[in-house]
Motif scaffolding. Structure first.
Motif, PDB file in Angstrom:
ATOM      1  N   ALA A   1       0.791  -1.195  -0.017  1.00  0.00           N
ATOM      2  CA  ALA A   1       0.021   0.002  -0.232  1.00  0.00           C
ATOM      3  C   ALA A   1       0.995   1.216   0.046  1.00  0.00           C
ATOM      4  CB  ALA A   1      -0.841  -0.090   1.089  1.00  0.00           C
ATOM      5  N   ASP A   2       2.204   1.122   0.591  1.00  0.00           N
ATOM      6  CA  ASP A   2       2.869   2.520   0.556  1.00  0.00           C
ATOM      7  C   ASP A   2       3.889   2.288  -0.482  1.00  0.00           C
ATOM      8  OD1 ASP A   2       4.325   0.271   1.619  1.00  0.00           O
ATOM      9  OD2 ASP A   2       5.129   1.425   3.452  1.00  0.00           O
ATOM     10  N   ALA A   3       3.807   1.591  -1.467  1.00  0.00           N
ATOM     11  CA  ALA A   3       4.812   1.608  -2.486  1.00  0.00           C
ATOM     12  C   ALA A   3       4.699   2.901  -3.092  1.00  0.00           C
ATOM     13  CB  ALA A   3       4.281   0.412  -3.555  1.00  0.00           C
ATOM     14  N   PRO A   4       6.038   3.244  -3.772  1.00  0.00           N
ATOM     15  CA  PRO A   4       6.058   4.649  -4.342  1.00  0.00           C
ATOM     16  C   PRO A   4       5.322   4.765  -5.511  1.00  0.00           C
ATOM     17  CG  PRO A   4       8.218   3.343  -4.451  1.00  0.00           C
ATOM     18  CD  PRO A   4       7.259   2.560  -3.769  1.00  0.00           C
ATOM     19  N   VAL A   5       4.799   3.652  -6.260  1.00  0.00           N
ATOM     20  CA  VAL A   5       4.485   3.743  -7.598  1.00  0.00           C
ATOM     21  C   VAL A   5       3.034   2.862  -7.459  1.00  0.00           C
ATOM     22  CG1 VAL A   5       4.476   3.434 -10.081  1.00  0.00           C
ATOM     23  CG2 VAL A   5       6.587   4.360  -8.656  1.00  0.00           C
ATOM     24  N   ALA A   6       2.056   3.328  -8.055  1.00  0.00           N
ATOM     25  CA  ALA A   6       0.775   2.292  -8.209  1.00  0.00           C
ATOM     26  C   ALA A   6       0.282   2.729  -9.528  1.00  0.00           C
ATOM     27  CB  ALA A   6      -0.416   2.707  -7.183  1.00  0.00           C
ATOM     28  N   LEU A   7      -0.120   1.614 -10.086  1.00  0.00           N
ATOM     29  CA  LEU A   7      -0.860   1.712 -11.528  1.00  0.00           C
ATOM     30  C   LEU A   7      -2.259   1.390 -11.582  1.00  0.00           C
ATOM     31  CD1 LEU A   7      -0.226   1.592 -14.570  1.00  0.00           C
ATOM     32  CD2 LEU A   7       0.321  -0.768 -14.658  1.00  0.00           C
ATOM     33  N   ARG A   8      -2.965   2.140 -12.335  1.00  0.00           N
ATOM     34  CA  ARG A   8      -4.531   1.841 -12.371  1.00  0.00           C
ATOM     35  C   ARG A   8      -4.741   1.978 -13.848  1.00  0.00           C
ATOM     36  NH1 ARG A   8      -6.932   6.479  -9.860  1.00  0.00           N
ATOM     37  NH2 ARG A   8      -4.897   7.451  -9.819  1.00  0.00           N
ATOM     38  N   LEU A   9      -5.476   1.223 -14.309  1.00  0.00           N
ATOM     39  CA  LEU A   9      -5.970   1.094 -15.901  1.00  0.00           C
ATOM     40  C   LEU A   9      -7.512   1.169 -15.916  1.00  0.00           C
ATOM     41  CD1 LEU A   9      -4.178  -2.179 -16.750  1.00  0.00           C
ATOM     42  CD2 LEU A   9      -3.406   0.274 -17.020  1.00  0.00           C
ATOM     43  N   PHE A  10      -7.895   1.893 -16.765  1.00  0.00           N
ATOM     44  CA  PHE A  10      -9.445   2.171 -17.068  1.00  0.00           C
ATOM     45  C   PHE A  10      -9.746   2.081 -18.541  1.00  0.00           C
ATOM     46  CE2 PHE A  10      -7.431   5.186 -13.828  1.00  0.00           C
ATOM     47  CZ  PHE A  10      -8.193   5.082 -12.979  1.00  0.00           C
ATOM     48  N   ALA A  11     -10.973   1.513 -18.583  1.00  0.00           N
ATOM     49  CA  ALA A  11     -11.677   1.372 -19.894  1.00  0.00           C
ATOM     50  C   ALA A  11     -13.045   1.657 -19.776  1.00  0.00           C
ATOM     51  CB  ALA A  11     -11.472  -0.256 -20.424  1.00  0.00           C
ATOM     52  N   ASP A  12     -13.589   2.378 -20.568  1.00  0.00           N
ATOM     53  CA  ASP A  12     -15.152   2.878 -20.721  1.00  0.00           C
ATOM     54  C   ASP A  12     -15.399   2.152 -22.181  1.00  0.00           C
ATOM     55  OD1 ASP A  12     -15.629   5.318 -18.939  1.00  0.00           O
ATOM     56  OD2 ASP A  12     -13.643   4.836 -18.809  1.00  0.00           O
ATOM     57  N   LEU A  13     -16.904   1.731 -22.209  1.00  0.00           N
ATOM     58  CA  LEU A  13     -17.358   1.481 -23.363  1.00  0.00           C
ATOM     59  C   LEU A  13     -19.018   2.103 -23.413  1.00  0.00           C
ATOM     60  CD1 LEU A  13     -17.465  -0.206 -26.001  1.00  0.00           C
ATOM     61  CD2 LEU A  13     -18.318  -2.303 -24.655  1.00  0.00           C
ATOM     62  N   GLY A  14     -19.262   2.506 -24.385  1.00  0.00           N
ATOM     63  CA  GLY A  14     -20.751   3.135 -24.548  1.00  0.00           C
ATOM     64  C   GLY A  14     -21.180   3.690 -25.532  1.00  0.00           C
ATOM     65  N   ALA A  15     -22.020   4.775 -25.670  1.00  0.00           N
ATOM     66  CA  ALA A  15     -22.280   5.475 -26.713  1.00  0.00           C
ATOM     67  C   ALA A  15     -22.350   6.851 -26.749  1.00  0.00           C
ATOM     68  CB  ALA A  15     -23.791   5.213 -26.788  1.00  0.00           C
ATOM     69  N   THR A  16     -22.169   7.412 -27.889  1.00  0.00           N
ATOM     70  CA  THR A  16     -22.062   8.648 -27.968  1.00  0.00           C
ATOM     71  C   THR A  16     -22.943   9.398 -29.241  1.00  0.00           C
ATOM     72  OG1 THR A  16     -20.479  10.955 -28.135  1.00  0.00           O
ATOM     73  CG2 THR A  16     -19.897   8.929 -29.421  1.00  0.00           C
ATOM     74  N   GLY A  17     -23.440  10.668 -29.028  1.00  0.00           N
ATOM     75  CA  GLY A  17     -24.115  11.372 -29.887  1.00  0.00           C
ATOM     76  C   GLY A  17     -23.859  12.858 -30.135  1.00  0.00           C
ATOM     77  N   GLN A  18     -23.904  13.402 -31.342  1.00  0.00           N
ATOM     78  CA  GLN A  18     -23.663  14.680 -31.453  1.00  0.00           C
ATOM     79  C   GLN A  18     -24.962  15.527 -30.975  1.00  0.00           C
ATOM     80  OE1 GLN A  18     -22.161  15.612 -35.214  1.00  0.00           O
ATOM     81  NE2 GLN A  18     -21.410  13.496 -35.648  1.00  0.00           N
ATOM     82  N   LEU A  19     -24.599  16.505 -29.951  1.00  0.00           N
ATOM     83  CA  LEU A  19     -25.654  17.272 -29.638  1.00  0.00           C
ATOM     84  C   LEU A  19     -25.614  18.507 -30.447  1.00  0.00           C
ATOM     85  CD1 LEU A  19     -24.623  17.486 -25.627  1.00  0.00           C
ATOM     86  CD2 LEU A  19     -26.294  16.179 -26.902  1.00  0.00           C
ATOM     87  N   SER A  20     -24.742  18.940 -31.269  1.00  0.00           N
ATOM     88  CA  SER A  20     -24.691  20.024 -31.993  1.00  0.00           C
ATOM     89  C   SER A  20     -23.377  20.058 -32.694  1.00  0.00           C
ATOM     90  CB  SER A  20     -24.776  21.390 -31.397  1.00  0.00           C
ATOM     91  OG  SER A  20     -24.438  22.315 -32.514  1.00  0.00           O
TER      92      SER A  20
END
Length: 276
Positions: A24-43
């Motif tokens: 927990a007190d290591a000087p470096v922590a790695l986090r990985l993120f991935a998002d999946l969904g939908a997008t649309g043009q509002l304008s």
């Protein structure tokens, strides 16, 4: 010129003491993120050349649809208290459509006749490197601010389906940004997070040129997450917007006098996973 995008947008994080590095007190922590969904043009309003046709892309060019949304990110938390975070984000965005315009479209020096089918593509995948500093220094709460450098990678294409004429505009360049990120607990297992990244400025202020170009970008989101025994999961609602107005001194071939008016606003809904 500043077109896009985007603006560092970072995913909300649960307990920062959990990481792929066991201590927990290591000087470096790695986090990985991935998002999946939908997008649309509002304008989306787009115009090539001072005498060109200003189009409202979703309706005029057939992009009033939902498109796939993917977002990938890696964070490195540095130092014993993990107050410094360096993040790399890759955000692909690509919109394509085929349409027969109801009216003639003037695009730079070209005219696409009404009723003739054309293909339109607007692509702007971007890459972002961010540094942030956490003022809270808590595993449960985060109030972080920093700076980012985004590489815009924009391609705009009009092409007649019969191959008789086409216009392609490409632009790659750096975009400096400011960033903020906030997080807090809702309950023992639930957490909330918010983030915003963006900038607005005349391009001449940034690069010392005399070109009357104004550009802006913003990437903002709100998230609600669930802490699990494995990867955490979250839902995210995001707004991405920005663009530019001005005249380039090096216009693309067939793009007329180099004037470009380009402002795009997106709304996205996605589910994400965080691996610590």
């Amino acid at each position: 010129m500043i077109t896009w995008l985007s603006f560092a947008a970072l995913a909300g994080t649960p307990d920062r003491s959990d990481s792929l590095i066991q201590e927990a007190d290591a000087p470096v922590a790695l986090r990985l993120f991935a998002d999946l969904g939908a997008t649309g043009q509002l304008s989306h309003r787009l115009q090539f050349g001072n005498d060109g046709t200003e189009v409202r892309v979703p309706g005029d060019l057939g992009q009033d649809l939902l498109y796939p949304f993917v977002r990938l990110q890696a964070d490195l938390d540095l130092g014993r208290a993990h107050r410094h975070t360096v993040s790399f984000l890759y955000q692909p965005l690509n919109f394509q459509s085929v349409v027969a315009p109801a009216n003639d479209l003037t695009v730079g020096d070209l005219v696409f006749p009404a009723g003739d089918a054309l293909q339109f593509r607007y692509s702007f995948p971007f890459y972002r490197l961010t540094w942030m500093y956490d003022l809270a220094a808590s595993t449960e709460r985060e109030v972080a601010f920093g700076v980012a450098l985004q590489i815009r990678n924009v391609s705009i294409q009009y092409a007649s389906l019969d191959g008789s004429q086409a216009l392609a505009s490409r632009d790659v360049g750096p975009v400096p940004l400011l960033a903020g990120r906030f997080r807090g607990p809702v309950s023992d297992r639930l957490w909330w997070a918010g983030e915003v990244t963006g900038f607005y400025a005349p391009v001449s202020v940034l690069n010392g040129s005399d070109l009357p170009i104004v550009g802006a970008v913003v990437d903002a989101s709100g998230k609600i997450g669930l802490r699990t025994r494995g990867p955490d999961v979250y839902a995210a609602l995001r707004f991405i917007g920005g663009g530019s107005t001005g005249t380039s001194d090096q216009p693309d071939p067939f793009a007329g006098d180099g004037f470009l008016f380009n402002w795009l606003y997106l709304g996205t809904l996605s589910l994400g996973v965080e691996l610590r």
